[in-house]
Design a protein around this motif. Structure first.
Motif, PDB file in Angstrom:
ATOM      1  N   UNK A 136      16.013 105.607 -11.291  1.00  0.00           N
ATOM      2  CA  UNK A 136      15.018 105.143 -10.336  1.00  0.00           C
ATOM      3  C   UNK A 136      15.555 103.975  -9.509  1.00  0.00           C
ATOM      4  N   UNK A 137      16.484 103.207 -10.086  1.00  0.00           N
ATOM      5  CA  UNK A 137      17.078 102.078  -9.355  1.00  0.00           C
ATOM      6  C   UNK A 137      18.127 102.524  -8.349  1.00  0.00           C
ATOM      7  N   UNK A 138      18.632 103.740  -8.496  1.00  0.00           N
ATOM      8  CA  UNK A 138      19.809 104.173  -7.748  1.00  0.00           C
ATOM      9  C   UNK A 138      19.644 104.190  -6.222  1.00  0.00           C
ATOM     10  N   UNK A 139      18.479 104.517  -5.643  1.00  0.00           N
ATOM     11  CA  UNK A 139      18.374 104.451  -4.179  1.00  0.00           C
ATOM     12  C   UNK A 139      18.722 103.089  -3.601  1.00  0.00           C
ATOM     13  N   UNK A 140      18.551 102.020  -4.388  1.00  0.00           N
ATOM     14  CA  UNK A 140      18.874 100.684  -3.914  1.00  0.00           C
ATOM     15  C   UNK A 140      20.356 100.436  -3.735  1.00  0.00           C
ATOM     16  N   UNK A 141      21.204 101.347  -4.243  1.00  0.00           N
ATOM     17  CA  UNK A 141      22.641 101.212  -4.023  1.00  0.00           C
ATOM     18  C   UNK A 141      22.937 101.152  -2.529  1.00  0.00           C
ATOM     19  N   UNK A 142      22.224 101.986  -1.759  1.00  0.00           N
ATOM     20  CA  UNK A 142      22.352 101.950  -0.305  1.00  0.00           C
ATOM     21  C   UNK A 142      21.240 101.069   0.259  1.00  0.00           C
ATOM     22  N   UNK A 341      16.903 114.854 -13.705  1.00  0.00           N
ATOM     23  CA  UNK A 341      17.124 115.427 -12.377  1.00  0.00           C
ATOM     24  C   UNK A 341      15.962 115.119 -11.449  1.00  0.00           C
ATOM     25  N   UNK A 342      14.747 115.198 -11.970  1.00  0.00           N
ATOM     26  CA  UNK A 342      13.566 114.943 -11.140  1.00  0.00           C
ATOM     27  C   UNK A 342      13.533 113.495 -10.666  1.00  0.00           C
ATOM     28  N   UNK A 343      13.837 112.561 -11.565  1.00  0.00           N
ATOM     29  CA  UNK A 343      13.797 111.144 -11.199  1.00  0.00           C
ATOM     30  C   UNK A 343      14.919 110.792 -10.227  1.00  0.00           C
ATOM     31  N   UNK A 344      16.013 111.540 -10.256  1.00  0.00           N
ATOM     32  CA  UNK A 344      17.123 111.258  -9.339  1.00  0.00           C
ATOM     33  C   UNK A 344      16.889 111.807  -7.937  1.00  0.00           C
ATOM     34  N   UNK A 345      15.812 112.553  -7.733  1.00  0.00           N
ATOM     35  CA  UNK A 345      15.560 113.186  -6.435  1.00  0.00           C
ATOM     36  C   UNK A 345      15.484 112.193  -5.284  1.00  0.00           C
ATOM     37  N   UNK A 346      14.814 111.029  -5.412  1.00  0.00           N
ATOM     38  CA  UNK A 346      14.796 110.076  -4.290  1.00  0.00           C
ATOM     39  C   UNK A 346      16.199 109.637  -3.859  1.00  0.00           C
ATOM     40  N   UNK A 347      17.118 109.501  -4.805  1.00  0.00           N
ATOM     41  CA  UNK A 347      18.483 109.136  -4.431  1.00  0.00           C
ATOM     42  C   UNK A 347      19.158 110.266  -3.665  1.00  0.00           C
ATOM     43  N   UNK A 348      18.988 111.498  -4.133  1.00  0.00           N
ATOM     44  CA  UNK A 348      19.574 112.633  -3.430  1.00  0.00           C
ATOM     45  C   UNK A 348      19.093 112.677  -1.976  1.00  0.00           C
ATOM     46  N   UNK A 349      17.804 112.483  -1.793  1.00  0.00           N
ATOM     47  CA  UNK A 349      17.247 112.533  -0.436  1.00  0.00           C
ATOM     48  C   UNK A 349      17.822 111.403   0.413  1.00  0.00           C
ATOM     49  N   UNK A 350      17.921 110.204  -0.156  1.00  0.00           N
ATOM     50  CA  UNK A 350      18.409 109.055   0.602  1.00  0.00           C
ATOM     51  C   UNK A 350      19.876 109.238   0.985  1.00  0.00           C
ATOM     52  N   UNK A 351      20.695 109.696   0.058  1.00  0.00           N
ATOM     53  CA  UNK A 351      22.120 109.807   0.356  1.00  0.00           C
ATOM     54  C   UNK A 351      22.388 110.917   1.365  1.00  0.00           C
ATOM     55  N   UNK A 352      21.630 112.006   1.300  1.00  0.00           N
ATOM     56  CA  UNK A 352      21.796 113.088   2.277  1.00  0.00           C
ATOM     57  C   UNK A 352      21.337 112.626   3.658  1.00  0.00           C
ATOM     58  N   UNK A 353      20.243 111.885   3.717  1.00  0.00           N
ATOM     59  CA  UNK A 353      19.746 111.374   4.994  1.00  0.00           C
ATOM     60  C   UNK A 353      20.761 110.441   5.644  1.00  0.00           C
ATOM     61  N   UNK A 354      21.276 109.492   4.867  1.00  0.00           N
ATOM     62  CA  UNK A 354      22.240 108.543   5.409  1.00  0.00           C
ATOM     63  C   UNK A 354      23.511 109.259   5.852  1.00  0.00           C
ATOM     64  N   UNK A 355      23.978 110.200   5.049  1.00  0.00           N
ATOM     65  CA  UNK A 355      25.206 110.928   5.397  1.00  0.00           C
ATOM     66  C   UNK A 355      25.025 111.716   6.683  1.00  0.00           C
ATOM     67  N   UNK A 356      23.884 112.370   6.837  1.00  0.00           N
ATOM     68  CA  UNK A 356      23.618 113.151   8.049  1.00  0.00           C
ATOM     69  C   UNK A 356      23.589 112.259   9.284  1.00  0.00           C
ATOM     70  N   UNK A 357      22.911 111.128   9.177  1.00  0.00           N
ATOM     71  CA  UNK A 357      22.841 110.199  10.312  1.00  0.00           C
ATOM     72  C   UNK A 357      24.219 109.637  10.641  1.00  0.00           C
ATOM     73  N   UNK A 358      25.018 109.343   9.623  1.00  0.00           N
ATOM     74  CA  UNK A 358      26.356 108.803   9.863  1.00  0.00           C
ATOM     75  C   UNK A 358      27.244 109.814  10.567  1.00  0.00           C
ATOM     76  N   UNK A 359      27.152 111.055  10.177  1.00  0.00           N
ATOM     77  CA  UNK A 359      27.974 112.082  10.825  1.00  0.00           C
ATOM     78  C   UNK A 359      27.665 112.136  12.319  1.00  0.00           C
ATOM     79  N   UNK A 360      26.386 112.105  12.657  1.00  0.00           N
ATOM     80  CA  UNK A 360      25.981 112.198  14.064  1.00  0.00           C
ATOM     81  C   UNK A 360      26.422 110.972  14.850  1.00  0.00           C
TER      82      UNK A 360
END
Length: 497
Positions: A136-142, A341-360
């Protein structure tokens, strides 16, 4: 009453059913995978989209290019032992080998990786497993601090988590002594704020175990060494005690923007989910005081500290994410594999969002940087950045003009050549520096580049903004254009200017 929390080595001798063994192994595998995934934006995007990153690049380039006469004409670099050297010191090792841009990118990619490892290791030494708290703390990495490019600070926070986990491991065995004297200096030299967080975390752990304030304070003695460096530096800055224009609103807004990134709704929802997990754990008696006390202390500091402190900006804001992360790490809740896996979902969403924006935005930046092919080496290239006065998304290209220093040995008005903050300085004190690149907020009006150029005469003006300028400098010509940038060649200034 504090419950006994066995070490991982103890757990290996405890008979466990096969399901629990499988859950621990799955948790470790998931932690390793998510730690590696945390560096994904740096892998998929050529140009890191962190606000201050180009300004840091310019400083590293000057630091490593002492023989360049064009840079030496405008800049000086003087090493000073201080609590703000993290990536600068690493660049001395990797910069000459990989080149400035590649080395800075690799080092920066290691910051979220180390932070994620620190998060997982801290829960592992506390509880001998990976559970809901670390995931649950992992989204704060970014964090916003990382997205803003506070590389020295975020590196020091990652090191603080790792050293704190080592302290807990050694403290149980009665070996938290002289080993931590050099480690405390390492964290401090990376950034003094990370050292402060480390001290709070260690004190909180010791207080929870000892239940004696004096004993807990004295137990932290191996981390006291950097106080001597602080005393030698004097410690006064022109920004000390500056809370900004609207401190109460600013403090509340800091917490609302704890995970500010690219999409307000998603960022706020993730923050609320993390907070809801902490509240649920508190109500059900699953908050571990060994970490919870440090989260509480950091939360208080976000309201007590001024915005500007020790020469840096956002001293209060940069603590909101660590406070929330540590509060989540206090959650003592084991879960089966599907639950992890369920609790890690917010991190997955955050890292994919940031990666997509960075690519663009990285691809767009690559196009914009072609403007430098038209700029002669050693020119004066001043940035003029028009940022909307509202909106959620953090600024990305505020320091784009600093690439002119890296690639054309130009002098700019956006380098961090600020006395008392970084080791870079300008030979001519009349040369504008950060934040001279910012155009005044026009409240919806188009920016006036003629007035800006008159205030800061240079050879080229690199405009960044979505609004087309209302006026161009007299005699200027646009030599390169993209959707949001203009490279403008200015008319030669009058003789003697």
């Amino acid at each position: 009453m504090l419950r006994y929390c066995p070490k991982p080595a103890d757990l290996a001798r405890i008979p466990l059913v096969s399901g629990r063994i499988a859950s621990r192994k799955f948790g470790l595998a998931l932690a390793l995978a998510l730690s590696l995934l945390s560096a994904l934006p740096f892998v998929v995007a050529r140009y890191p989209q962190m606000t201050d990153f180009p300004a840091h690049l310019a400083r590293y380039h000057v630091m490593l290019s002492g023989s360049d006469p064009l840079l030496a004409r405008n800049y000086t670099f003087q090493w000073v032992w201080s609590g703000n050297l993290g990536v600068d010191a690493l660049m001395l090792l990797f910069g000459p080998w990989l080149g400035v841009e590649a080395a800075a990118r690799v080092i920066a990619a290691g910051i979220p990786l180390l932070t994620a490892i620190g998060v997982f290791r801290l829960e592992w030494v506390l509880r001998g497993r990976i559970g809901a708290g670390s995931l649950l703390a992992l989204p704060g990495v970014w964090s916003p601090a990382l997205l803003l490019g506070f590389t020295n600070y975020t590196l020091s926070f990652a090191l603080a988590l790792l050293v704190c986990s080592l302290w807990i491991d050694r403290s149980r065995a009665g070996r938290a002594g002289w080993t931590f004297v050099p480690l405390g200096f390492v964290v401090f030299l990376a950034h003094q704020s990370g050292w402060g967080i480390l001290g709070i975390c260690v004190f909180a752990y010791e207080f929870s175990v000892r239940r004696n304030l004096r004993s807990a304070v004295l137990a932290t003695w191996p981390l006291w060494g950097p106080f001597a460096l602080i005393a030698l530096q004097g410690g006064s800055t022109s920004h000390l005690g500056d809370y900004g224009a609207h401190p109460v609103f600013s403090k509340l807004d800091n917490w609302l923007r704890t995970l500010a990134g690219y999409y307000g709704g998603q960022d706020v929802l993730t923050t609320l989910l993390m907070g809801a997990g902490v509240i649920f754990a508190g109500v059900t008696g699953r908050l571990d005081p060994r970490v919870g006390w440090s989260a509480s202390m950091l939360a208080v500091l976000t309201f007590v500290l001024p915005r500007h402190f020790g020469g840096g900006d956002f001293a209060d804001y940069r603590l909101t994410t660590p406070a929330l992360m540590l509060a989540c790490l206090a959650i003592d809740l084991p879960l089966p594999g599907a639950g992890l896996l369920a609790v890690s979902l917010p991190f997955w969403i955050r890292i994919v969002t940031i990666s997509t924006c960075w690519v663009q935005t990285s691809a767009q930046l690559g196009v914009a940087l072609k403007a430098l092919d038209l700029v002669p080496p050693g020119a004066r290239v001043y940035g003029a950045v028009h940022r909307p006065s509202n909106g959620w998304q953090l600024p990305t290209w505020s320091h784009i003009v600093c690439y002119a220093t890296v690639r054309r040995s130009a002098v700019t008005n956006s380098d961090f050549a600020i006395p008392g903050v970084h080791m870079l300085s300008l030979r001519d004190p009349r040369t504008p520096h950060d934040p001279a690149y910012l155009l005044p907020e026009a409240h919806g009006e188009r920016p006036d580049l003629a007035a800006f150029a008159a205030r800061y005469p240079s050879d080229y003006l690199w405009y960044v903004g979505e609004e087309p300028p209302a006026r161009y400098p007299p005699g200027s010509s646009v030599v390169y254009r993209t959707a949001t940038t203009l490279m403008i060649k200015l008319a030669a200034p009058p003789a003697g200017q």
